[in-house]
Design a protein around this motif. Structure first.
Motif, PDB file in Angstrom:
ATOM      1  N   LEU A   1      34.493  38.702  42.341  1.00 52.16           N
ATOM      2  CA  LEU A   1      34.740  39.810  41.431  1.00 52.16           C
ATOM      3  C   LEU A   1      33.723  40.929  41.633  1.00 52.16           C
ATOM      4  O   LEU A   1      34.075  42.109  41.580  1.00 52.16           O
TER       5      LEU A   1
ATOM      6  N   THR B   1      34.862  44.577  42.766  1.00 53.23           N
ATOM      7  CA  THR B   1      34.553  45.695  41.878  1.00 53.23           C
ATOM      8  C   THR B   1      33.839  46.803  42.637  1.00 53.23           C
ATOM      9  O   THR B   1      34.124  47.985  42.439  1.00 53.23           O
TER      10      THR B   1
ATOM     11  N   ARG C   1      34.966  50.789  42.982  1.00 57.16           N
ATOM     12  CA  ARG C   1      34.069  51.918  42.704  1.00 57.16           C
ATOM     13  C   ARG C   1      33.892  52.818  43.920  1.00 57.16           C
ATOM     14  O   ARG C   1      33.675  54.018  43.778  1.00 57.16           O
TER      15      ARG C   1
ATOM     16  N   GLU D   1      41.662  39.387  35.011  1.00 56.74           N
ATOM     17  CA  GLU D   1      40.272  39.794  35.212  1.00 56.74           C
ATOM     18  C   GLU D   1      40.161  40.959  36.200  1.00 56.74           C
ATOM     19  O   GLU D   1      39.583  41.998  35.885  1.00 56.74           O
ATOM     20  N   TYR D   2      40.735  40.836  37.379  1.00 56.60           N
ATOM     21  CA  TYR D   2      40.656  41.912  38.365  1.00 56.60           C
ATOM     22  C   TYR D   2      41.572  43.073  37.984  1.00 56.60           C
ATOM     23  O   TYR D   2      41.249  44.234  38.251  1.00 56.60           O
TER      24      TYR D   2
ATOM     25  N   VAL E   1      39.584  45.415  36.047  1.00 52.34           N
ATOM     26  CA  VAL E   1      38.686  46.184  36.915  1.00 52.34           C
ATOM     27  C   VAL E   1      39.451  47.345  37.543  1.00 52.34           C
ATOM     28  O   VAL E   1      38.975  48.482  37.555  1.00 52.34           O
TER      29      VAL E   1
ATOM     30  N   GLY F   1      38.795  51.348  36.980  1.00 45.59           N
ATOM     31  CA  GLY F   1      38.060  51.588  38.214  1.00 45.59           C
ATOM     32  C   GLY F   1      37.752  52.991  38.638  1.00 45.59           C
ATOM     33  O   GLY F   1      37.049  53.722  37.970  1.00 45.59           O
TER      34      GLY F   1
END
Length: 66
Positions: free
Chosen positions: A26, A30, A34, A50-51, A54, A58
């Motif tokens: 993760l 992440t 970014r 979860e992802y 992100v 993001g």
């Protein structure tokens, strides 16, 4: 379970656009978001949301414009 290709941590997702598919933890996934190079075609290993969270929060590379 697979390990991340960058840091060897337990993987959270698998990048299905790579051949062979590459696993990312993760934290590393992440960092890619970014940096504007997100994994968008993926298979989650554990928590499927979860992802996705992100990606949703993001970078401008994954945010809709309009």
């Amino acid at each position: 379970m697979a390990n991340c290709v960058q840091c060897s941590a337990p993987a959270a997702i698998e990048d299905l656009d790579e051949q062979p598919p590459q696993a990312w933890c993760l934290g590393c996934a992440t960092a890619l978001v970014r940096a504007g190079d997100p994994v968008v075609n993926y298979r989650p290993f554990d928590d499927p949301d979860e992802y996705a969270r992100v990606l949703a929060g993001g970078s401008t590379a994954v945010l809709p414009f309009g």
